[in-house]
Design an enzyme around this catalytic site. Structure first.
Site, mmCIF file in Angstrom:
data_model
loop_
_atom_site.group_PDB
_atom_site.id
_atom_site.type_symbol
_atom_site.label_atom_id
_atom_site.label_comp_id
_atom_site.label_asym_id
_atom_site.label_seq_id
_atom_site.Cartn_x
_atom_site.Cartn_y
_atom_site.Cartn_z
ATOM 1 N N GLU A 143 0.816 -1.229 0.000
ATOM 2 C CA GLU A 143 0.000 0.000 0.000
ATOM 3 C C GLU A 143 0.843 1.269 0.000
ATOM 4 O OE1 GLU A 143 -0.434 -2.641 1.927
ATOM 5 O OE2 GLU A 143 -2.516 -3.307 1.773
ATOM 6 N N PHE A 175 -11.029 -7.159 14.504
ATOM 7 C CA PHE A 175 -9.986 -7.647 13.604
ATOM 8 C C PHE A 175 -9.660 -6.579 12.555
ATOM 9 C CE2 PHE A 175 -8.779 -9.995 9.669
ATOM 10 C CZ PHE A 175 -7.536 -10.409 10.123
ATOM 11 N N GLN A 176 -8.386 -6.248 12.436
ATOM 12 C CA GLN A 176 -7.876 -5.243 11.503
ATOM 13 C C GLN A 176 -8.494 -3.868 11.713
ATOM 14 O OE1 GLN A 176 -7.949 -7.035 7.522
ATOM 15 N NE2 GLN A 176 -5.893 -7.819 7.980
ATOM 16 N N MET A 222 24.547 8.464 0.654
ATOM 17 C CA MET A 222 24.408 9.753 1.318
ATOM 18 C C MET A 222 24.771 9.650 2.800
ATOM 19 S SD MET A 222 23.917 12.836 0.793
ATOM 20 C CE MET A 222 22.839 13.584 -0.414
ATOM 21 N N LYS A 266 -17.378 -0.490 6.819
ATOM 22 C CA LYS A 266 -17.828 -1.533 5.897
ATOM 23 C C LYS A 266 -19.352 -1.523 5.737
ATOM 24 C CE LYS A 266 -16.873 -6.359 4.784
ATOM 25 N NZ LYS A 266 -16.222 -7.610 5.210
HETATM 26 C C1 TPP Z 1 12.837 5.538 4.471
HETATM 27 C C2 TPP Z 1 14.166 6.155 4.731
HETATM 28 N N1 TPP Z 1 15.046 5.583 5.573
HETATM 29 C C3 TPP Z 1 16.248 6.150 5.795
HETATM 30 C C4 TPP Z 1 16.603 7.313 5.165
HETATM 31 C C5 TPP Z 1 17.967 7.947 5.427
HETATM 32 N N2 TPP Z 1 18.763 8.001 4.198
HETATM 33 C C6 TPP Z 1 18.838 9.085 3.406
HETATM 34 S S1 TPP Z 1 19.757 8.850 2.044
HETATM 35 C C7 TPP Z 1 20.126 7.277 2.488
HETATM 36 C C8 TPP Z 1 21.006 6.416 1.636
HETATM 37 C C9 TPP Z 1 20.396 6.089 0.336
HETATM 38 O O1 TPP Z 1 21.156 5.075 -0.272
HETATM 39 P P1 TPP Z 1 20.924 4.679 -1.778
HETATM 40 O O2 TPP Z 1 19.472 4.442 -2.003
HETATM 41 O O3 TPP Z 1 21.845 3.593 -2.145
HETATM 42 O O4 TPP Z 1 21.284 6.028 -2.545
HETATM 43 P P2 TPP Z 1 22.731 6.750 -2.665
HETATM 44 O O5 TPP Z 1 22.811 7.782 -1.581
HETATM 45 O O6 TPP Z 1 23.791 5.710 -2.517
HETATM 46 O O7 TPP Z 1 22.714 7.376 -4.023
HETATM 47 C C10 TPP Z 1 19.518 6.953 3.709
HETATM 48 C C11 TPP Z 1 19.649 5.660 4.412
HETATM 49 C C12 TPP Z 1 15.646 7.894 4.315
HETATM 50 N N3 TPP Z 1 15.861 9.052 3.673
HETATM 51 N N4 TPP Z 1 14.451 7.289 4.091
#
Ligand code: TPP
Ligand code: MG
Length: 549
Positions: free
Chosen positions: A51, A113-114, A476, A163
């Site tokens: 979802e 439920f749910q 990042m 529902k």
């Molecule tokens: C749902 C979620 N969890 C954690 C983060 C923290 N976060 C920001 S950028 C990143 C790394 C992203 O890695 P990747 O998808 O490999 O992209 P890259 O930076 O390597 O291009 C993380 C863990 C986030 N933005 N969103």
């Protein structure tokens, strides 16, 4: 004619102009799914795999088209799976309507439920929400939901339908009168006094700068912005979500501001004597330290949401209004101005900075880097694709190296920074814009959060090109570990499946790119396939350009 609540939901969707619904069934929404057979051919339902994906697809559809995107789910876990997507839409003012089934009204509050209190859960992350426990309230709730989602500052609205309401019947009488909601009057115009005060500042300024945000794209004010900028010779800096507000090839368009923006643009902000903030909200990724932000400028801020004015940055003139309407008020009275010296100064900073340096300095090594991949994708697609990104370094490289000429051609999660947004939002965007070339640019990390939607893309044969920038890291985060945590790479090296084989497991073509020379052919091949395609770019790790104050 008598209709059931379930039928009324679909009838209302049709009357709101909805042509596609992204959803996933379950017990509490099953009466509505059962009624879907009557609407085959009038409206398309896309079965997602999670979802969260439905909400991002609705969001991607909304951002691509300006129309309201619709997602549907069952009660309990179906509804809670929507929370991340709803928050993403809320933070970026994207108009979506989420319809959830709820347990029968007599069970509400019994831990049935749910059962979950999804209107309670989503109270702070929706623009508004409704719990419908009486069929007489269903049509008004549906109409208000769309009205609230799309007017004023757009945003997500949730309608939770018990529902028994879906099973009940009433005479279907669809009102035609416009919706009036007491206390809800989105502002439209600037007052004459506000216009005059702003014009005074504009005429006096020697170093004016326009900051253009998402609001330009959302209110469709690109032409007004360009006219304003050209008439007053005021350069334009873009926020991340403002990309596309002004063609990046335009001589007065400076490019992106902020933490990952160009140094010259940030220097211009710091040096300006007048900031004209159009449809942006002084996010901390844009301003950095508020105490030292653009210290010598007067400020004019136009935003549809009055609560944004003087929120982060104190302004001299704050105008709550629809940006296009307000710029239309300005244009007939704007003076023709010149700012040659100021523009010349910015040009020098731009030449000093040469923001595209990574393309030169590492070329000799013969290695493929993300910046190359994005730059060459930009060339190969003639800068004309709709690009939907995930979140991370690749997102910032997209913003730096893919120049956008048209509004709504960059779709990205700015405010919430939601990893997992890219693939589903790209699927939604392609449903909204079937004639555009759509590229999802995702990281190896974020892609793995919602890659189950590859099956959705395959089942629907969605013609979306999925570029995975595989650097083997949560890049990042690793970059922050380099800057602030002495290179302790805890929990950032990331193992991935063989993405080409993974694509093939879904019946999708997978292409691997390991050198720069391969990029044009890979892009051409991906685009020539009518259906989803995965292109894995195996890149070396690099830091993305960052501006710190
Ligand atoms: C749902 C979620 N969890 C954690 C983060 C923290 N976060 C920001 S950028 C990143 C790394 C992203 O890695 P990747 O998808 O490999 O992209 P890259 O930076 O390597 O291009 C993380 C863990 C986030 N933005 N969103
Ligand atoms: Mg990565």
């Amino acid at each position: 004619m008598k209709l059931t609540g379930a039928e009324i939901i679909w009838e209302c969707l049709l009357r709101e102009g909805v042509d596609v619904v992204f959803g996933y069934p379950g017990g509490a929404i099953l009466p509505t799914y059962d009624a879907l057979s009557k609407y085959e051919g009038k409206l398309h339902h896309v079965l997602v795999r999670h979802e969260q994906g439905a909400t991002h697809m609705a969001d991607g559809y909304a951002r691509a088209t300006g129309r309201v995107g619709v997602a549907m789910a069952t009660s309990g876990p179906g509804a809670t799976n929507m929370v991340t997507g709803i928050t993403t839409a809320m933070m970026d003012s994207s108009p979506i309507v989420c319809i959830t089934g709820q347990v029968a009204s007599k069970y509400i509050g019994s831990d049935a439920f749910q059962e979950t209190d999804i209107t309670g859960i989503t109270l702070p992350i929706t623009k508004h929400n409704f719990l419908v426990t009486d069929i007489n309230n269903l049509i008004p709730a549906m109409r208000k939901a769309f009205h609230i989602a799309r007017t004023g500052r757009p945003g997500p609205v949730l309608v939770d339908v018990a529902k028994d309401v879906q099973n009940a019947s009433i005479e279907f009488d669809y009102p035609t009168a416009p919706i009036k909601l007491p206390g809800y009057r989105p502002p439209a115009y600037a007052s004459e006094e506000q216009i005059e005060r702003a014009l005074d500042l504009i005429s006096q300024a020697k170093r004016p700068l326009i900051l253009a945000g998402h609001g330009v794209n959302m209110s469709g004010a690109e032409r007004e912005l360009q006219t304003f900028s050209e008439r007053t010779q005021t350069p334009v800096a873009l926020t991340l979500l403002g990309k596309g507000a002004m063609p990046e090839s335009h001589p007065l368009c400076l490019g992106m501001m902020g933490m990952h923006g160009a140094a010259a643009v940030n220097q211009a902000i710091q040096t300006a004597d007048l900031i004209l903030a159009f449809g942006m909200r002084f996010d901390d990724r844009v301003t950095g330290n508020l105490n030292t932000y653009s210290p010598n400028s007067r400020k004019v801020h136009i935003d549809i949401d009055a609560s944004e004015l003087n929120k982060n940055v104190r302004v001299d003139v704050g105008i709550a209004g629809d940006l296009k309407t307000v710029l239309d008020q300005f244009i007939p009275v704007l003076p023709g101005l010149e700012h040659r010296e100021w523009i010349g100064e910015i040009r020098e900073w731009q030449e000093d900075g040469d923001q595209r340096d990574i393309l030169h300095w590492d070329k000799q090594e013969g290695k493929l880097y993300a910046a190359h991949a994005i730059h060459d994708l930009w060339t190969a697609t003639h800068g004309n694709a709709v690009v939907v990104t995930d979140v991370g370094q690749h997102q910032m490289w997209e913003a730096q190296y893919y120049l956008h000429e048209r509004p709504r051609t960059l779709i990205t999660s700015g405010g919430l920074g939601t990893m997992g947004f890219g693939l589903p939002a790209a699927i939604g965007a392609k449903f909204g814009l079937p004639n555009e070339t759509v590229w999802a640019i995702v990281g190896d990390g974020g892609f793995q959060m919602t890659l189950c939607e590859l099956a959705t893309a395959a089942q629907e044969n969605v013609n979306v090109n999925i570029g995975i920038i595989n650097n083997g890291y949560l890049g990042m985060v690793r970059q922050w570990q380099e800057f602030f945590y002495e290179n302790r790479y805890n929990a950032t090296p990331m193992l991935s499946p063989d993405f080409v084989k993974l694509a093939e497991a879904y019946g999708i073509t997978g292409i691997r790119v390991t050198s720069r020379e391969e990029i044009p052919a890979a892009v051409a091949r991906a685009e020539s396939i009518n259906g989803p395609t995965v292109v894995e770019f195996r890149v070396g790790f690099q830091r993305v350009r960052t501006w710190t104050t």
